[in-house]
Design an enzyme around this catalytic site. Structure first.
Site, short mmCIF file in Angstrom:
data_model
loop_
_atom_site.label_atom_id
_atom_site.label_comp_id
_atom_site.label_asym_id
_atom_site.label_seq_id
_atom_site.Cartn_x
_atom_site.Cartn_y
_atom_site.Cartn_z
N CYS A 1 0.83 -1.21 0.00
CA CYS A 1 0.00 0.00 0.00
C CYS A 1 0.87 1.27 0.00
O CYS A 1 1.83 1.37 0.77
CB CYS A 1 -0.92 0.00 1.22
N CYS B 1 0.64 4.71 6.90
CA CYS B 1 0.03 4.55 8.23
C CYS B 1 0.99 3.80 9.16
O CYS B 1 1.36 2.66 8.86
CB CYS B 1 -1.29 3.80 8.11
N CYS C 1 0.50 0.12 10.27
CA CYS C 1 0.00 -0.89 9.34
C CYS C 1 1.08 -1.78 8.70
O CYS C 1 1.99 -1.28 8.04
CB CYS C 1 -0.83 -0.23 8.24
N CYS D 1 -16.36 -8.86 6.15
CA CYS D 1 -15.68 -7.59 5.84
C CYS D 1 -14.49 -7.87 4.94
O CYS D 1 -13.61 -8.66 5.28
CB CYS D 1 -15.16 -6.94 7.11
N CYS E 1 -19.37 -5.72 4.38
CA CYS E 1 -18.66 -4.46 4.60
C CYS E 1 -17.39 -4.49 3.76
O CYS E 1 -16.80 -5.54 3.58
CB CYS E 1 -18.32 -4.33 6.09
N CYS F 1 -19.10 2.62 8.78
CA CYS F 1 -18.35 1.94 9.83
C CYS F 1 -17.10 2.75 10.03
O CYS F 1 -16.26 2.86 9.13
CB CYS F 1 -18.01 0.51 9.38
N ARG G 1 -17.65 -2.23 18.20
CA ARG G 1 -16.97 -3.49 17.89
C ARG G 1 -15.60 -3.56 18.56
O ARG G 1 -14.74 -2.72 18.29
CB ARG G 1 -16.85 -3.65 16.37
N1 SAM Z 1 -6.63 0.64 3.15
C1 SAM Z 1 -7.90 0.82 3.72
C2 SAM Z 1 -7.94 1.93 4.74
O1 SAM Z 1 -6.93 2.27 5.34
O2 SAM Z 1 -9.02 2.45 4.93
C3 SAM Z 1 -8.47 -0.42 4.35
C4 SAM Z 1 -7.65 -1.38 5.15
S1 SAM Z 1 -6.98 -0.80 6.69
C5 SAM Z 1 -5.94 -2.15 7.14
C6 SAM Z 1 -8.36 -0.79 7.83
C7 SAM Z 1 -8.11 -0.35 9.24
O3 SAM Z 1 -7.44 -1.35 9.98
C8 SAM Z 1 -7.26 0.88 9.47
O4 SAM Z 1 -7.99 2.06 9.29
C9 SAM Z 1 -6.85 0.74 10.93
O5 SAM Z 1 -7.77 1.39 11.77
C10 SAM Z 1 -6.91 -0.78 11.15
N2 SAM Z 1 -5.58 -1.35 11.41
C11 SAM Z 1 -4.62 -1.56 10.50
N3 SAM Z 1 -3.51 -2.06 11.07
C12 SAM Z 1 -3.77 -2.18 12.39
C13 SAM Z 1 -3.01 -2.63 13.51
N4 SAM Z 1 -1.76 -3.03 13.39
N5 SAM Z 1 -3.61 -2.62 14.71
C14 SAM Z 1 -4.88 -2.18 14.84
N6 SAM Z 1 -5.63 -1.75 13.83
C15 SAM Z 1 -5.10 -1.73 12.62
FE1 SF4 Z 2 -2.81 1.18 3.38
FE2 SF4 Z 2 -2.69 -0.01 5.74
FE3 SF4 Z 2 -2.99 2.60 5.62
FE4 SF4 Z 2 -5.03 0.98 4.84
S1 SF4 Z 2 -4.18 1.20 6.90
S2 SF4 Z 2 -4.28 2.82 3.79
S3 SF4 Z 2 -3.85 -0.72 3.99
S4 SF4 Z 2 -1.19 1.45 4.90
#
Ligand code: SAM
Ligand code: SF4
Ligand code: DTB
Length: 330
Positions: free
Chosen positions: A58, A62, A65, A102, A134, A194, A266
């Site tokens: 990606c 973040c 992530c 989801c 979702c 959500c 949730r």
């Molecule tokens: N890329 C899309 C986005 O960011 O909206 C969808 C996937 S992203 C993995 C969905 C959510 O997962 C993120 O907004 C974050 O809140 C949560 N998330 C991701 N990595 C995480 C982690 N290591 N621990 C807890 N929540 C996490």
């Molecule tokens: Fe990409 Fe992870 Fe951020 Fe979603 S949370 S936008 S998958 S880097």
């Protein structure tokens, strides 16, 4: 529900939120329980299953992530799954007691063309299994939101994650405003929202109040509010974030329950690191949904056997498919 609807407020102030969050734990849980019982069954939780339909690589950064291309986390990148693979996973999830499915994709924004057409087909096929569906696919255009709605999408997940002030410390490749704009498009297309966040990223209590304020002053409230406990993944900048006191998670959940009475709250990522007792407290505080199944998106989830045993010990159960549709009024 008319009488209940009158109890839902959209004008919560930061001071009120702080007062609720910091109240003595017995008071906080008592109040959350009163709200919970008025709007939801106290002995039931909804089981949701997660599937990563496109993993890794990606472009966003973040800090939490494992799927960001900016960090070396050992995640194996995959192309978009086939419709049949997704339908098979949804069937398995349904057999394990999930009523909501989801699908997550590691995209900054939804691509157009055949890729998006395949996602729409996934939505239609999973919906046809009688499951709520979702998706969380990153930023959306208005047109894409309308197409997802037409395909039967129940809800779109797009988290605000933290306060507007702390956001820049966690993500630099997009803004809070970008996030709010996508949420607005989802709403306008008639898809349920959500939207929640993560605790344990080094944010202060004040940042948590600000996140809750952002959520609870939306009209309508997000029908679904995921509260994630950071899963610390080696290779991400937050790998060594200090663990958060579990009572902060309980307070966050209880406050969300009080502020957004009709929403599903949730207990999302992070259950694997919680004791059974801590999870029970989260459920007592007003959480009414968990992710079930072996995996979250890319990290392990609390094992299904353990979850079944825990719910049995608590005299609780997963909500079945025949029950009233997922998200409450708000
Ligand atoms: N890329 C899309 C986005 O960011 O909206 C969808 C996937 S992203 C993995 C969905 C959510 O997962 C993120 O907004 C974050 O809140 C949560 N998330 C991701 N990595 C995480 C982690 N290591 N621990 C807890 N929540 C996490
Ligand atoms: Fe990409 Fe992870 Fe951020 Fe979603 S949370 S936008 S998958 S880097
Ligand atoms: C949400 O708030 N939590 C879920 C779901 N929405 C998509 C994702 C949790 C991901 C945890 C880290 C992983 O497994 O990759």
């Amino acid at each position: 529900m008319g009488e209940e609807r009158a109890l839902i407020r959209y004008d919560w102030t930061l001071e009120e939120i702080e007062a609720i969050y910091t109240s003595p734990l017995p008071e906080l849980i008592f109040r959350a329980q009163q709200v919970h019982r008025r709007f939801h069954r106290a002995d039931e939780v909804q089981g949701c299953a997660l599937l990563s339909i496109k993993t890794g690589g990606c472009p966003e950064d973040c800090a939490y992530c494992p799927q960001s291309a900016h960090y070396r986390t050992g995640i194996v990148r995959t192309e978009l799954l086939s419709v049949e693979e997704v339908v098979a996973a949804a069937r398995r999830a349904r057999a394990q007691g999930a009523t909501r499915f989801c699908m997550g994709a590691a995209w900054r924004e939804v691509p157009s063309g055949p890729t998006f057409a395949r996602v729409l087909e996934m939505v239609r096929r999973v919906r046809a299994l009688g499951l709520e569906v979702c998706c969380t696919l990153g930023m959306l255009t208005e047109e894409q939101a309308r197409a997802l709605a037409a395909a039967g999408l129940t809800a779109y997940n797009h988290n605000l994650d933290t306060s507007p002030e702390y956001y820049g410390r966690i993500i630099t490749t997009r803004t809070y405003r970008d996030r709010l704009a996508t949420l607005e498009r989802v709403r306008r297309a008639g898809i349920r929202v959500c939207c929640g966040g993560i605790i344990g990223m080094g944010e202060s209590r004040w940042d948590r109040y600000r996140l809750l304020e952002q959520l609870a002053t939306q009209r309508p409230h997000p029908e679904s509010v995921p509260i994630n406990l950071l899963v610390r993944v080696v290779g991400t900048p937050l790998a060594d974030a200090p663990p958060v006191d579990v009572f902060e998670l309980v307070r966050m959940i209880a406050t969300a329950r009080i502020l957004m009475p009709a929403s599903m709250v949730r207990l999302s990522a992070g259950r694997l690191s919680l004791s059974d007792e801590a999870q029970a407290l989260c459920l007592l505080a007003g959480a009414n949904s968990i992710f079930i199944g072996e995996r979250l998106l890319t990290t392990p989830n609390s094992p299904p056997d353990r979850d079944r045993a825990l719910l049995a010990r608590l005299g609780m159960r997963l909500r079945d498919l025949a029950s009233r549709d997922g998200d409450g009024i708000s």
